[in-house]
Design a protein around this motif. Sequence first.
Motif, PDB file in Angstrom:
ATOM      1  N   CYS A 140      80.760   6.418  23.452  1.00 58.80           N
ATOM      2  CA  CYS A 140      80.969   7.058  24.756  1.00 58.80           C
ATOM      3  C   CYS A 140      82.462   7.316  24.922  1.00 58.80           C
ATOM      4  CB  CYS A 140      80.449   6.138  25.863  1.00 58.80           C
ATOM      5  SG  CYS A 140      80.752   6.772  27.531  1.00 58.80           S
TER       6      CYS A 140
ATOM      7  N   TYR B  52      76.705   3.407  20.823  1.00 58.52           N
ATOM      8  CA  TYR B  52      75.256   3.427  20.632  1.00 58.52           C
ATOM      9  C   TYR B  52      74.976   3.251  19.148  1.00 58.52           C
ATOM     10  CZ  TYR B  52      70.440   4.705  20.122  1.00 58.52           C
ATOM     11  OH  TYR B  52      69.106   4.681  19.790  1.00 58.52           O
TER      12      TYR B  52
ATOM     13  N   PHE C 195      70.204   8.932  17.663  1.00 56.75           N
ATOM     14  CA  PHE C 195      70.821   9.424  18.894  1.00 56.75           C
ATOM     15  C   PHE C 195      70.212  10.754  19.324  1.00 56.75           C
ATOM     16  CE2 PHE C 195      74.134  11.507  21.431  1.00 56.75           C
ATOM     17  CZ  PHE C 195      74.391  10.509  22.357  1.00 56.75           C
TER      18      PHE C 195
ATOM     19  N   GLU D  43      67.140  13.488  26.883  1.00 59.17           N
ATOM     20  CA  GLU D  43      68.366  14.112  27.407  1.00 59.17           C
ATOM     21  C   GLU D  43      68.840  13.488  28.717  1.00 59.17           C
ATOM     22  OE1 GLU D  43      70.435  16.298  25.894  1.00 59.17           O
ATOM     23  OE2 GLU D  43      69.116  16.022  24.184  1.00 59.17           O
TER      24      GLU D  43
ATOM     25  N   TRP E 105      68.932  10.308  29.352  1.00 56.09           N
ATOM     26  CA  TRP E 105      69.490   8.978  29.111  1.00 56.09           C
ATOM     27  C   TRP E 105      70.974   8.992  29.447  1.00 56.09           C
ATOM     28  CZ3 TRP E 105      73.247   7.306  25.552  1.00 56.09           C
ATOM     29  CH2 TRP E 105      73.325   5.927  25.339  1.00 56.09           C
TER      30      TRP E 105
ATOM     31  N   CYS F 160      74.748   6.452  29.528  1.00 55.77           N
ATOM     32  CA  CYS F 160      75.431   5.282  28.984  1.00 55.77           C
ATOM     33  C   CYS F 160      75.089   4.053  29.828  1.00 55.77           C
ATOM     34  CB  CYS F 160      76.943   5.519  28.988  1.00 55.77           C
ATOM     35  SG  CYS F 160      77.886   4.084  28.414  1.00 55.77           S
TER      36      CYS F 160
ATOM     37  N   LYS G 298      74.653  11.886  28.129  1.00 51.92           N
ATOM     38  CA  LYS G 298      74.542  11.918  26.667  1.00 51.92           C
ATOM     39  C   LYS G 298      75.573  12.858  26.039  1.00 51.92           C
ATOM     40  CE  LYS G 298      71.053  12.617  23.110  1.00 51.92           C
ATOM     41  NZ  LYS G 298      69.700  13.050  22.811  1.00 51.92           N
TER      42      LYS G 298
END
Length: 54
Positions: free
Chosen positions: A6, A13, A30, A35, A37, A39, A46
Amino acid sequence: MQKYVCVVCGYIYDPEEGDPDNGVEPGTAFEAIPEDWVCPMCGAEKEDFEVEEE
């Protein structure tokens, strides 16, 4: 599988671990994460993730 970081907070991730607390099973690439999701540390989207440089 590639890890993604991130750019907002530095959360990494790791596909081997997934994000089970947020519905992402271990082993999920990943690219396969939904879409919507975000952090789990800071709520960044994302699109705010980049491939981790090794």
